[in-house]
Scaffold this motif. Structure first.
Motif: not given
Length: 304
Positions: A216-229
């Motif tokens: 789950n690549m949701t913005e402004f949350g706990k997860t670092e945004l990681i590219g699909a590649e």
């Protein structure tokens, strides 16, 4: 001629395509759609699938994501979206909208709505957004019963049942991994671990769990945004961008409304709008014209 009023492919065909994508070498990218028209745009942009977020369905009704939406509301919006695209559509089914029997009915309704799959989560009902603090998860055996009921209600074996665990944020990654294994044993086809934080977390999960995984690549949350590649390199099979299109749209809407309120005109926004001609392409005006020119006589104006 293209079927103008529903998808040309059958739900089973779209489910099989989704399963084939999950079994392939390329990560399946599923942006969230808050409307059927957005689903059309997602398909035109070349993505592999469409996601329907429970948080977005709630937000579109001006409600917070705290379990207030009903199965009827979610299934209804998901049905509208699935009708408008040839892509497989995965829907957020929260906790199954109740106890195990409710989860079973949820799967039946979502199958009838033409969805390719759904995910059920192990939060206490009513749930809350997965990136907020204060979440509670049910005991593993309760979620196993929830999943077992859902799997038993499935009539089309190609319908994908994904199990989401929110335990990483409450019990730690190791506990979430153990839950994921139990959920796989209970019949889940894919695992969605909410609120992992870093690529190392995703790598640890991938190394421990054998079945397909969803990020789950949701913005402004706990997860670092990681590219699909990178997610693909780690070994993830699917990634969702659940609220992205809604946030983009609402950000633009609020800015434009403020500008119009201040200036009295929308002229400063014309070059940032979707043009009428592009909207008509997504709506397939020309194809409706071919269908029956006596009933529908739209003509594109010169230079439009």
């Amino acid at each position: 001629m293209t079927n103008l009023f529903s998808a040309a492919t059958t739900p089973t065909e779209r489910r099989r395509a989704f399963r084939a994508g999950l079994a392939g070498d390329r990560i399946q990218r599923l942006p969230g759609a808050f409307s059927p028209l957005v689903a059309r745009a997602i398909a035109d942009a070349g993505f592999e699938g469409v996601y329907v977020s429970g948080a977005v369905v709630a937000a579109d009704l001006a409600l917070p994501d705290i379990g207030l939406t009903t199965l009827t509301e979610v299934a209804g919006r998901a049905r509208q979206i699935a009708r408008a695209t040839e892509l497989p559509v995965l829907v957020d089914a929260d906790t199954g909208f109740g106890e195990p029997m409710s989860a079973a009915r949820t799967v039946s309704e979502l199958e009838d709505a033409g969805l390719a799959g759904c995910h059920l989560e192990d939060q206490v009902n009513p749930k809350r957004c997965g990136h907020l603090d204060g979440k509670e998860v049910v005991p593993t055996d309760v979620m196993v019963r929830r999943l077992g009921a859902a799997v038993s209600a499935r009539r089309d074996d190609s319908f994908v049942i994904c199990a989401r665990t929110d335990a990483a944020g409450t019990e730690g990654i190791d506990a979430a991994i153990e839950r994921a294994k139990a959920y796989a044993d209970a019949g889940a086809d894919m695992i969605f671990t909410e609120a992992l934080r870093t690529p190392a977390d995703f790598e640890k999960f991938r190394a421990a769990v054998d079945i397909p995984l969803l990020a789950n690549m949701t913005e402004f949350g706990k997860t670092e945004l990681i590219g699909a590649e990178l997610l693909e390199d780690i070994g993830y099979n699917a990634v969702i961008y659940p609220v992205t299109t809604l946030r983009i749209a609402m950000g633009q809407v609020e800015d434009a409304l403020a500008d119009i309120a201040a200036t009295g005109t929308q002229t400063g926004w014309l070059d940032r709008m979707q043009h009428r001609s592009r909207l008509y392409e997504l709506l397939r005006y020309a194809e409706y014209n071919v269908f029956d020119q006596k009933l529908f006589t739209y003509r594109r104006p010169p230079g439009d």
